[in-house]
Design a protein around this motif. Sequence first.
Motif, PDB file in Angstrom:
ATOM      1  N   ASP A  97       0.830  -1.206   0.000  1.00 31.43           N
ATOM      2  CA  ASP A  97       0.000   0.000   0.000  1.00 31.43           C
ATOM      3  C   ASP A  97       0.861   1.251   0.000  1.00 31.43           C
ATOM      4  O   ASP A  97       0.340   2.361  -0.095  1.00 31.43           O
ATOM      5  CB  ASP A  97      -0.890   0.046   1.253  1.00 31.43           C
ATOM      6  CG  ASP A  97      -1.679  -1.235   1.455  1.00 31.43           C
ATOM      7  OD1 ASP A  97      -2.142  -1.796   0.455  1.00 31.43           O
ATOM      8  OD2 ASP A  97      -1.813  -1.673   2.617  1.00 31.43           O
ATOM      9  N   VAL A  98       2.158   1.098   0.149  1.00 27.16           N
ATOM     10  CA  VAL A  98       3.071   2.249   0.200  1.00 27.16           C
ATOM     11  C   VAL A  98       4.138   2.108  -0.866  1.00 27.16           C
ATOM     12  O   VAL A  98       4.432   1.020  -1.342  1.00 27.16           O
ATOM     13  CB  VAL A  98       3.729   2.384   1.594  1.00 27.16           C
ATOM     14  CG1 VAL A  98       2.682   2.644   2.666  1.00 27.16           C
ATOM     15  CG2 VAL A  98       4.556   1.149   1.945  1.00 27.16           C
ATOM     16  N   GLU A 102       9.295   4.475   0.741  1.00 25.53           N
ATOM     17  CA  GLU A 102       8.860   4.839   2.096  1.00 25.53           C
ATOM     18  C   GLU A 102       9.245   3.790   3.129  1.00 25.53           C
ATOM     19  O   GLU A 102       9.087   4.019   4.332  1.00 25.53           O
ATOM     20  CB  GLU A 102       7.342   5.024   2.130  1.00 25.53           C
ATOM     21  CG  GLU A 102       6.811   6.135   1.244  1.00 25.53           C
ATOM     22  CD  GLU A 102       5.296   6.234   1.315  1.00 25.53           C
ATOM     23  OE1 GLU A 102       4.780   6.806   2.298  1.00 25.53           O
ATOM     24  OE2 GLU A 102       4.621   5.737   0.395  1.00 25.53           O
ATOM     25  N   GLN A 115       1.569   0.016 -10.447  1.00 20.98           N
ATOM     26  CA  GLN A 115       0.385   0.507  -9.751  1.00 20.98           C
ATOM     27  C   GLN A 115      -0.845  -0.050 -10.456  1.00 20.98           C
ATOM     28  O   GLN A 115      -1.003   0.125 -11.661  1.00 20.98           O
ATOM     29  CB  GLN A 115       0.378   2.029  -9.739  1.00 20.98           C
ATOM     30  CG  GLN A 115       1.530   2.623  -8.941  1.00 20.98           C
ATOM     31  CD  GLN A 115       1.578   4.144  -8.999  1.00 20.98           C
ATOM     32  OE1 GLN A 115       0.691   4.786  -9.534  1.00 20.98           O
ATOM     33  NE2 GLN A 115       2.638   4.720  -8.455  1.00 20.98           N
ATOM     34  N   VAL A 174      -0.307   4.328   5.866  1.00 25.02           N
ATOM     35  CA  VAL A 174      -1.124   5.304   5.137  1.00 25.02           C
ATOM     36  C   VAL A 174      -2.018   6.076   6.103  1.00 25.02           C
ATOM     37  O   VAL A 174      -2.141   7.304   6.028  1.00 25.02           O
ATOM     38  CB  VAL A 174      -1.986   4.604   4.063  1.00 25.02           C
ATOM     39  CG1 VAL A 174      -2.959   5.584   3.418  1.00 25.02           C
ATOM     40  CG2 VAL A 174      -1.094   3.975   2.996  1.00 25.02           C
ATOM     41  N   ASN A 178      -1.605  10.236   7.097  1.00 22.83           N
ATOM     42  CA  ASN A 178      -2.655  11.184   6.738  1.00 22.83           C
ATOM     43  C   ASN A 178      -3.496  11.675   7.916  1.00 22.83           C
ATOM     44  O   ASN A 178      -4.276  12.616   7.758  1.00 22.83           O
ATOM     45  CB  ASN A 178      -3.581  10.549   5.696  1.00 22.83           C
ATOM     46  CG  ASN A 178      -2.930  10.407   4.344  1.00 22.83           C
ATOM     47  OD1 ASN A 178      -2.891  11.349   3.554  1.00 22.83           O
ATOM     48  ND2 ASN A 178      -2.400   9.224   4.045  1.00 22.83           N
ATOM     49  N   TRP A 244      -6.002   7.715   1.347  1.00 18.25           N
ATOM     50  CA  TRP A 244      -5.998   6.778   0.222  1.00 18.25           C
ATOM     51  C   TRP A 244      -4.559   6.523  -0.204  1.00 18.25           C
ATOM     52  O   TRP A 244      -3.635   7.262   0.161  1.00 18.25           O
ATOM     53  CB  TRP A 244      -6.828   7.294  -0.948  1.00 18.25           C
ATOM     54  CG  TRP A 244      -6.348   8.585  -1.566  1.00 18.25           C
ATOM     55  CD1 TRP A 244      -6.717   9.856  -1.212  1.00 18.25           C
ATOM     56  CD2 TRP A 244      -5.408   8.734  -2.647  1.00 18.25           C
ATOM     57  NE1 TRP A 244      -6.077  10.781  -2.001  1.00 18.25           N
ATOM     58  CE2 TRP A 244      -5.264  10.123  -2.892  1.00 18.25           C
ATOM     59  CE3 TRP A 244      -4.678   7.840  -3.431  1.00 18.25           C
ATOM     60  CZ2 TRP A 244      -4.430  10.634  -3.887  1.00 18.25           C
ATOM     61  CZ3 TRP A 244      -3.836   8.343  -4.420  1.00 18.25           C
ATOM     62  CH2 TRP A 244      -3.723   9.716  -4.639  1.00 18.25           C
ATOM     63  N   ALA A 245      -4.394   5.474  -0.981  1.00 14.78           N
ATOM     64  CA  ALA A 245      -3.048   5.120  -1.452  1.00 14.78           C
ATOM     65  C   ALA A 245      -3.156   4.317  -2.743  1.00 14.78           C
ATOM     66  O   ALA A 245      -4.200   3.743  -3.047  1.00 14.78           O
ATOM     67  CB  ALA A 245      -2.317   4.288  -0.396  1.00 14.78           C
ATOM     68  N   TYR A 246      -2.070   4.298  -3.476  1.00 20.29           N
ATOM     69  CA  TYR A 246      -1.989   3.407  -4.632  1.00 20.29           C
ATOM     70  C   TYR A 246      -1.780   1.983  -4.143  1.00 20.29           C
ATOM     71  O   TYR A 246      -1.144   1.753  -3.108  1.00 20.29           O
ATOM     72  CB  TYR A 246      -0.826   3.798  -5.547  1.00 20.29           C
ATOM     73  CG  TYR A 246      -1.007   5.116  -6.247  1.00 20.29           C
ATOM     74  CD1 TYR A 246      -1.939   5.264  -7.276  1.00 20.29           C
ATOM     75  CD2 TYR A 246      -0.262   6.230  -5.874  1.00 20.29           C
ATOM     76  CE1 TYR A 246      -2.120   6.483  -7.909  1.00 20.29           C
ATOM     77  CE2 TYR A 246      -0.426   7.453  -6.510  1.00 20.29           C
ATOM     78  CZ  TYR A 246      -1.357   7.573  -7.520  1.00 20.29           C
ATOM     79  OH  TYR A 246      -1.534   8.779  -8.146  1.00 20.29           O
ATOM     80  N   ARG A 291      -0.498  11.276  -6.614  1.00 24.19           N
ATOM     81  CA  ARG A 291       0.313  11.487  -5.409  1.00 24.19           C
ATOM     82  C   ARG A 291       1.662  10.809  -5.599  1.00 24.19           C
ATOM     83  O   ARG A 291       1.731   9.694  -6.123  1.00 24.19           O
ATOM     84  CB  ARG A 291      -0.421  10.901  -4.193  1.00 24.19           C
ATOM     85  CG  ARG A 291       0.340  11.032  -2.877  1.00 24.19           C
ATOM     86  CD  ARG A 291      -0.429  10.349  -1.746  1.00 24.19           C
ATOM     87  NE  ARG A 291      -1.519  11.169  -1.250  1.00 24.19           N
ATOM     88  CZ  ARG A 291      -2.522  10.709  -0.509  1.00 24.19           C
ATOM     89  NH1 ARG A 291      -2.581   9.429  -0.202  1.00 24.19           N
ATOM     90  NH2 ARG A 291      -3.474  11.511  -0.071  1.00 24.19           N
ATOM     91  N   GLY A 295       4.264  12.170  -0.837  1.00 27.34           N
ATOM     92  CA  GLY A 295       2.925  12.531  -0.373  1.00 27.34           C
ATOM     93  C   GLY A 295       2.352  13.768  -1.050  1.00 27.34           C
ATOM     94  O   GLY A 295       1.247  14.195  -0.719  1.00 27.34           O
TER      95      GLY A 295
END
Length: 300
Positions: A97-98, A102, A115, A174, A178, A244-246, A291, A295
Amino acid sequence: MNKLIPAVVGGLVVIGAGFALYANADKGSSHQSSATSSKVSGKVLAVGSTALQPLAEQVGTSFEEKNPEANITVQGGGSGAGLSQVSDGSVQIGNSDVFAEEKEGVDASKLVDHQVAVVGIAPVVNKDVSVKNLTKEQLKNIFTGKITNWKEVGGDDEKIVVINRATGSGTRAVFEKNVLDGQNAVQATEQDSNGTVQKIVKTTPGSISYLAFAYLNSNGIKSLSIDDVKPTSENVENNDWKIWAYEHMYTKGKPTGATKSYLDYFLTKDVQKNIVPKLGYIGLTNMKVQRDADGKVTEK
């Protein structure tokens, strides 16, 4: 009569040549058709994010139906596990998810990012909690331990039970990035998957946690709005909903064979417009913003 024989023979030669050309053309067409419709074969193991797991499994099943000789296995374990295992070559795909950049201890330069969708993440509570909306500041104060009773945010006089994700979870990373603004989360019960968190929140009065959108449709839990913004796909698409995240599927170097075909299939219209939204994710082409790994959000 003698003049007729050469003419007949010549005609037969031409007809025979025509049949030969037709036969050869048919063989060529048959060969070309066989090559075009050749199926993919091979085994692919994808490990990591439990937020991505339902989608990766469903797309894998659909891919196997079209390619019976391919075998796609999807396992959880968290984004950290996915990135670590694809880095050391023990799996073909690391689900995360990151961004790999990161994650400490991961050499992102050796990985290729694919992605495949966007995931929204929402705070969820047990059905007995009367609160429906929190400000971002209230949500942060709950997860940092400054607010401990639901009556402090307009609810009943009931202790707040925080359920967190384990260290290494991409969903946790994530959420904290946020919501917590760099502050440390309160000490709380930690679970290693979205599915387990879902079950615990359903059976624990006063509890709060957070889940990927794909896990929100379940009796016994309800999602909360933040600053009166509801956790919907439409609000993720324009960044009104910030959590949200890719969904990344990393490979070590460029993928080949069944791995490449499986990842390519993820980006087809059939998957992005049908399977992705049906399971509660957002298609890449639907996003109005993008994004980066730092971030930073910009208009597409």
